[in-house]
Design a protein around this motif. Structure first.
Motif, PDB file in Angstrom:
ATOM      1  N   ASN A 205       0.857  -1.188   0.000  1.00 44.24           N
ATOM      2  CA  ASN A 205       0.000   0.000   0.000  1.00 44.24           C
ATOM      3  C   ASN A 205       0.891   1.235   0.000  1.00 44.24           C
ATOM      4  O   ASN A 205       2.014   1.184   0.509  1.00 44.24           O
ATOM      5  N   PRO A 206       0.438   2.361  -0.519  1.00 42.95           N
ATOM      6  CA  PRO A 206       1.231   3.586  -0.465  1.00 42.95           C
ATOM      7  C   PRO A 206       1.372   4.078   0.977  1.00 42.95           C
ATOM      8  O   PRO A 206       0.403   4.065   1.750  1.00 42.95           O
ATOM      9  N   CYS A 207       2.586   4.510   1.325  1.00 37.72           N
ATOM     10  CA  CYS A 207       2.866   4.997   2.679  1.00 37.72           C
ATOM     11  C   CYS A 207       3.761   6.230   2.629  1.00 37.72           C
ATOM     12  O   CYS A 207       4.515   6.428   1.677  1.00 37.72           O
ATOM     13  N   VAL A 208       3.674   7.024   3.686  1.00 42.37           N
ATOM     14  CA  VAL A 208       4.485   8.231   3.849  1.00 42.37           C
ATOM     15  C   VAL A 208       5.286   8.086   5.135  1.00 42.37           C
ATOM     16  O   VAL A 208       4.722   7.760   6.185  1.00 42.37           O
ATOM     17  N   PHE A 209       6.598   8.326   5.073  1.00 46.70           N
ATOM     18  CA  PHE A 209       7.455   8.186   6.248  1.00 46.70           C
ATOM     19  C   PHE A 209       8.138   9.515   6.572  1.00 46.70           C
ATOM     20  O   PHE A 209       8.728  10.148   5.693  1.00 46.70           O
ATOM     21  N   LEU A 210       8.053   9.894   7.845  1.00 46.46           N
ATOM     22  CA  LEU A 210       8.680  11.124   8.324  1.00 46.46           C
ATOM     23  C   LEU A 210       9.496  10.822   9.575  1.00 46.46           C
ATOM     24  O   LEU A 210       9.124   9.957  10.378  1.00 46.46           O
ATOM     25  N   ASP A 211      10.595  11.548   9.741  1.00 48.58           N
ATOM     26  CA  ASP A 211      11.427  11.419  10.930  1.00 48.58           C
ATOM     27  C   ASP A 211      10.660  11.973  12.127  1.00 48.58           C
ATOM     28  O   ASP A 211      10.231  13.131  12.132  1.00 48.58           O
ATOM     29  N   ALA A 212      10.456  11.132  13.143  1.00 53.10           N
ATOM     30  CA  ALA A 212       9.723  11.579  14.333  1.00 53.10           C
ATOM     31  C   ALA A 212      10.370  12.787  14.987  1.00 53.10           C
ATOM     32  O   ALA A 212       9.683  13.626  15.589  1.00 53.10           O
ATOM     33  N   GLY A 213      11.695  12.910  14.862  1.00 53.91           N
ATOM     34  CA  GLY A 213      12.401  14.030  15.468  1.00 53.91           C
ATOM     35  C   GLY A 213      11.956  15.380  14.935  1.00 53.91           C
ATOM     36  O   GLY A 213      12.066  16.395  15.625  1.00 53.91           O
ATOM     37  N   ALA A 214      11.438  15.405  13.701  1.00 58.37           N
ATOM     38  CA  ALA A 214      10.966  16.669  13.125  1.00 58.37           C
ATOM     39  C   ALA A 214       9.743  17.194  13.864  1.00 58.37           C
ATOM     40  O   ALA A 214       9.399  18.375  13.726  1.00 58.37           O
ATOM     41  N   PHE A 215       9.101  16.342  14.661  1.00 58.58           N
ATOM     42  CA  PHE A 215       7.920  16.738  15.423  1.00 58.58           C
ATOM     43  C   PHE A 215       8.195  16.745  16.931  1.00 58.58           C
ATOM     44  O   PHE A 215       7.266  16.845  17.734  1.00 58.58           O
ATOM     45  N   ARG A 217       9.339  14.188  18.507  1.00 56.90           N
ATOM     46  CA  ARG A 217       8.926  12.869  18.969  1.00 56.90           C
ATOM     47  C   ARG A 217      10.025  11.854  18.661  1.00 56.90           C
ATOM     48  O   ARG A 217      11.017  12.157  17.987  1.00 56.90           O
ATOM     49  N   THR A 218       9.838  10.595  19.137  1.00 57.75           N
ATOM     50  CA  THR A 218      10.836   9.555  18.927  1.00 57.75           C
ATOM     51  C   THR A 218      10.304   8.358  18.150  1.00 57.75           C
ATOM     52  O   THR A 218      11.082   7.496  17.740  1.00 57.75           O
ATOM     53  N   ALA A 219       8.992   8.243  17.974  1.00 52.42           N
ATOM     54  CA  ALA A 219       8.321   7.074  17.391  1.00 52.42           C
ATOM     55  C   ALA A 219       8.317   5.892  18.353  1.00 52.42           C
ATOM     56  O   ALA A 219       8.048   4.760  17.947  1.00 52.42           O
ATOM     57  N   ASN A 220       8.603   6.155  19.637  1.00 55.33           N
ATOM     58  CA  ASN A 220       8.479   5.128  20.673  1.00 55.33           C
ATOM     59  C   ASN A 220       7.355   5.475  21.655  1.00 55.33           C
ATOM     60  O   ASN A 220       7.196   4.801  22.672  1.00 55.33           O
ATOM     61  N   GLY A 267      11.725   6.280  13.969  1.00 59.88           N
ATOM     62  CA  GLY A 267      12.855   6.704  14.774  1.00 59.88           C
ATOM     63  C   GLY A 267      13.712   5.532  15.211  1.00 59.88           C
ATOM     64  O   GLY A 267      13.451   4.364  14.883  1.00 59.88           O
ATOM     65  N   VAL A 268      14.749   5.846  15.980  1.00 62.49           N
ATOM     66  CA  VAL A 268      15.635   4.828  16.542  1.00 62.49           C
ATOM     67  C   VAL A 268      14.911   4.134  17.695  1.00 62.49           C
ATOM     68  O   VAL A 268      14.292   4.796  18.527  1.00 62.49           O
ATOM     69  N   VAL A 289       8.397   2.414  14.727  1.00 65.05           N
ATOM     70  CA  VAL A 289       7.395   2.928  13.792  1.00 65.05           C
ATOM     71  C   VAL A 289       6.082   3.164  14.539  1.00 65.05           C
ATOM     72  O   VAL A 289       5.617   2.303  15.288  1.00 65.05           O
ATOM     73  N   ARG A 290       5.494   4.324  14.307  1.00 66.49           N
ATOM     74  CA  ARG A 290       4.135   4.610  14.756  1.00 66.49           C
ATOM     75  C   ARG A 290       3.363   5.046  13.522  1.00 66.49           C
ATOM     76  O   ARG A 290       3.663   6.076  12.917  1.00 66.49           O
ATOM     77  N   MET A 291       2.377   4.239  13.127  1.00 67.31           N
ATOM     78  CA  MET A 291       1.683   4.446  11.850  1.00 67.31           C
ATOM     79  C   MET A 291       0.230   4.813  12.073  1.00 67.31           C
ATOM     80  O   MET A 291      -0.426   4.313  12.998  1.00 67.31           O
TER      81      MET A 291
END
Length: 375
Positions: A205-215, A217-220, A267-268, A289-291
């Motif tokens: 499926n189409p997906c968009v990925f962004l670095d959590a740090g830009a917000f 956040r950490t994605a954890n 994120g890491v 990953v937080r999707m």
């Protein structure tokens, strides 16, 4: 006036649940499917609980599937997936559900759409939403799919029999291209002028990925931490709609499909706890990953979103690859329900090519009978 009764099965596939129908039991006119699915699932529901239907109030539990024997030489079954919105009268056919894919062949055996000999077997499934083939490998006993086993998956209590799903040539499922924009990274400008670097990828499926740090956040983070930040959730939905235009999925932001593209912050991996309170060891994960889809944070990664995340982490120059550990073997994705391993076969010779993505799921028949609709 008597109610309408339609044969159906209620099934868990992976970390999703849905109502399964044989195509022959549904109206021949596709225009009649949407109101039927809305009534069965219990949408729209302004209370968000879908108590008047079979849904569970979140996107992973608000689904339906239609199965038939395939007339295609390359497939045994045809599978149409429908994502039903919770709070609005919307049925979305723009994507596949990787998790429910694991229940397609077991349903077909249960309903007699196919017959298979006992023992290890493989069934070829054509997904009509994406026009892609996947192969389900599993065990059959007494003419039905084996359900009991020792395999456990994140987000699902207990264990079950392993079903290995092999998604063949999964790139371009929604847009026709692995990188719909032609770029490893794109710049998306928000309405407030902030610029975000994103990778737009289409695998499963189409997906968009962004670095959590830009917000910041950490994605954890926990689901509650993310969903309670209404400003962040609104911004991610805005960026998702802008990405849909860049990916060719919509002419303008208002026309962006609800189910795709899915959007994720990555994120890491850091120490965290899953939804059951168990510790997530960051040393055993390659990427956090937080999707989101349908404006909800997924409790468990949607399987097609996980496939896309894993492939992205294997292609140098993408946002996920910049943050992921580059180890041999499966890509291990830390998510709110634990760690999900995904096998990828990606060639980096010349333009990146995705030969296949493999994942193991379990499935279970929860109910068989009839769904009842008001006349």
């Amino acid at each position: 006036m008597p109610s309408i009764r339609i044969p159906a099965c209620f099934m868990r596939g992976g970390s999703s649940k849905g109502v399964f129908f044989a195509a022959a039991d549904l109206p021949a006119a596709r225009a009649e499917w949407d109101p039927l699915f809305l009534s069965v699932i219990g949408s729209p529901d302004p209370y968000g609980r879908q108590l008047n239907g079979m849904g569970g109030g979140v996107s992973s539990l608000s689904k339906a599937a239609v199965i038939s024997a395939s007339l295609r030489e390359e497939a045994d079954l045809d599978f149409t997936f429908t994502q039903v919105a919770v709070g609005e009268a919307l049925v979305d056919y723009s994507s596949n559900c990787g998790n429910l894919s694991s229940a397609v062949a077991p349903f077909a055996l249960e309903r007699g759409l196919i017959q298979l000999e006992d023992g290890p077997t493989s069934v070829r499934i054509f997904n009509t939403n994406t026009s892609k083939i996947l192969i389900a490998h599993f065990q059959v006993s007494d003419g039905r799919a084996v359900e009991t086993g020792t395999f456990a998956i994140p987000g699902v209590s207990g264990t079950g029999a392993a079903i290995r799903l092999e998604f063949l040539d999964p790139a371009g499922a929604g847009t026709g291209r692995l990188f719909p924009s032609g770029n490893l990274k794109d710049r998306i400008v928000a309405e407030d002028g902030r610029v975000f670097e994103a990778t737009l990828l289409d695998v499963g499926n189409p997906c968009v990925f962004l670095d959590a740090g830009a917000f910041g956040r950490t994605a954890n983070e926990t689901i509650r931490e993310l969903e309670s930040d209404t400003a962040l959730m609104a911004l991610l939905e805005e960026l998702r709609r802008k990405a849909a235009v860049l990916m060719g999925l919509a002419e303008d932001e208002s026309a962006a499909p609800s189910a795709v593209p899915k959007i994720a912050i990555v994120g890491v991996p850091l120490p965290a706890k899953d939804l059951a309170g168990n510790a997530i060891d960051p040393e055993k994960a390659d990427l956090a990953v937080r999707m989101l889809s349908m404006e909800n944070v997924h409790r468990v990664l949607p399987l097609t979103g996980a496939m896309c995340s894993a492939v992205a982490s294997r292609i140098p120059g993408t946002v996920p690859a910049d943050l992921a550990k580059q180890a041999d073997g499966d890509v291990r994705l830390a998510n709110p329900s634990g760690i999900l391993p995904i096998g990828t076969d990606v060639s980096l010779e010349g333009a990146p090519t995705v030969r296949s993505v493999t994942v193991i799921r379990t499935a279970r028949l929860l109910m068989t009978g009839e769904v009842v609709l008001p006349a």
